[in-house]
Scaffold this motif. Structure first.
Motif, PDB file in Angstrom:
ATOM      1  N   ILE A  22       0.832  -1.203   0.000  1.00  0.00           N
ATOM      2  CA  ILE A  22       0.000   0.000   0.000  1.00  0.00           C
ATOM      3  C   ILE A  22       0.870   1.258   0.000  1.00  0.00           C
ATOM      4  CG2 ILE A  22      -1.854   1.194   1.196  1.00  0.00           C
ATOM      5  CD1 ILE A  22      -2.648  -1.412   2.424  1.00  0.00           C
ATOM      6  N   ASP A  96       1.146   5.622  -8.627  1.00  0.00           N
ATOM      7  CA  ASP A  96       0.119   6.629  -8.386  1.00  0.00           C
ATOM      8  C   ASP A  96      -0.171   7.446  -9.641  1.00  0.00           C
ATOM      9  OD1 ASP A  96      -0.195   5.828  -5.871  1.00  0.00           O
ATOM     10  OD2 ASP A  96       0.841   7.489  -4.904  1.00  0.00           O
TER      11      ASP A  96
ATOM     12  N   SER B  88       4.550   8.228  -0.413  1.00  0.00           N
ATOM     13  CA  SER B  88       3.151   8.021  -0.749  1.00  0.00           C
ATOM     14  C   SER B  88       2.304   8.680   0.328  1.00  0.00           C
ATOM     15  CB  SER B  88       2.862   6.531  -0.824  1.00  0.00           C
ATOM     16  OG  SER B  88       1.495   6.332  -0.962  1.00  0.00           O
ATOM     17  N   HIS B  90      -0.272   7.355   1.316  1.00  0.00           N
ATOM     18  CA  HIS B  90      -1.033   6.275   1.932  1.00  0.00           C
ATOM     19  C   HIS B  90      -0.301   5.638   3.106  1.00  0.00           C
ATOM     20  CE1 HIS B  90      -3.322   6.883  -1.571  1.00  0.00           C
ATOM     21  NE2 HIS B  90      -2.506   6.264  -2.379  1.00  0.00           N
ATOM     22  N   LEU B  93      -2.512   5.023   6.160  1.00  0.00           N
ATOM     23  CA  LEU B  93      -3.498   3.989   5.846  1.00  0.00           C
ATOM     24  C   LEU B  93      -2.847   2.613   5.835  1.00  0.00           C
ATOM     25  CD1 LEU B  93      -6.299   3.128   4.635  1.00  0.00           C
ATOM     26  CD2 LEU B  93      -5.226   3.419   2.411  1.00  0.00           C
TER      27      LEU B  93
END
Lengths: 103, 197
Positions: A22, A96, B88, B90, B93
């Motif tokens: 992730i 991304d 990132s 993220h 998360l």
């Protein structure tokens, strides 16, 4: 020997792989995280085979781990080919920035 | 806590630390090298669990081939050697998801297998593995070989250049060696061919 130690190690490696999957942006590093997750599953299979069912004639756990290693090798080959293609066409491997299904 | 437990704990800590460094390292090449250490550590875990054959396969396939392939991948995509371009968004998360997953899974594992202890670790011998592979698992084995062939062909097709992408193909110019200056110019390629032959 306690069964919990290898299982917890496998769980930890799997969760580290999920984190990398992730959090990373580079496509090659995403593939590396997938490799970590596959290897964690292998530890699980081998631990269950050798600690709980060592006398099973079909050796299912170890042979499943062997098959997973083979499939993972194929996955790495195709995945890296896709990443190279992406790099040649878009000059980036940032996942991304490649989020459109078609353009 | 037996000696085997302690060895497994040590190898496991090494593996876990390199895995963590793999996903948080800011240097891409260092990440790939930490991955190689983590994979070698997993081979060590296999050895402690008495899966010798798998440990060797892990070393040959992962540390020998896959880690090097990833290094090639990082370098051929001109990844910024040094720091990853940008974080990132993220990260929080990811930490939440993986932390929750680890908490739930480890609670389940401790709950289910917390008091399972095995006195003697013993795996199937390599000969038994081979017999099982070619008796009980021969169909998956063949399917896997076809899959590897398909992946090989697919990787070549995906990564080869399209026709004309790198310009016109260069015409082949025969190198004329020791051409007789009196000879007919049209005959020169033949003479060159004879000399080379």
């Amino acid at each position: 020997m306690s069964l919990v130690i290898p299982l917890l190690l496998a769980t930890f490696l799997f969760c580290v792989g999920v984190y990398g999957l992730i959090a990373r942006r580079n496509a090659v590093l995403v593939l590396i995280s997938v490799e970590l997750m596959l290897n964690a599953v292998n530890i699980n299979l081998v631990a269950f085979q050798n600690l709980l069912f060592p006398a099973e004639a079909a050796a299912s756990g170890q042979l499943f781990a062997l098959f997973i290693i083979g499939v993972a090798a194929a996955e790495v080959g195709v995945g890296l080919a896709i990443v190279f293609n992406l790099f040649r066409n878009r000059a980036t491997v940032d996942v991304d920035r490649v989020d459109a299904m078609r353009w | 806590m037996t000696g085997l437990d302690l060895v497994l704990l040590g190898v496991g800590l090494l593996t876990a630390a390199s895995a963590v460094m793999t996903v948080i390292s800011r240097n891409l090449v260092h990440a790939a090298l930490f991955l190689a250490v983590a994979l070698a550590g997993i081979a060590g875990v296999f050895l402690v669990l008495r899966a010798d054959f798998l440990a060797l396969v892990q070393l040959v396939v992962y540390v020998g081939a896959v880690a090097v392939l990833f290094l090639f991948g990082l370098m051929l995509t001109r990844a910024p050697i040094g720091r990853e371009a940008l974080d990132s968004q993220h990260r929080g998360l990811a930490l939440g998801v993986s932390g929750t997953l680890f908490a739930v899974l480890s609670w389940l594992i401790v709950d289910a297998f917390g008091n399972v202890r095995v006195e003697e670790v013993a795996g199937p011998r390599i000969g038994d593995l081979g017999i099982a592979l070619f008796r009980d698992w021969v169909l998956p084995f063949e399917v896997l070989s076809m899959l590897l062939l398909a992946a090989l062909v697919g990787a070549i097709v995906l990564s080869r250049r399209e026709d004309g992408e790198s310009g016109e193909p260069e015409p082949v110019v025969p190198i004329a060696l020791a051409v007789d200056p009196d000879a007919d110019p049209d005959a020169a390629p033949d003479a060159a061919g004879e000399v080379r032959a």
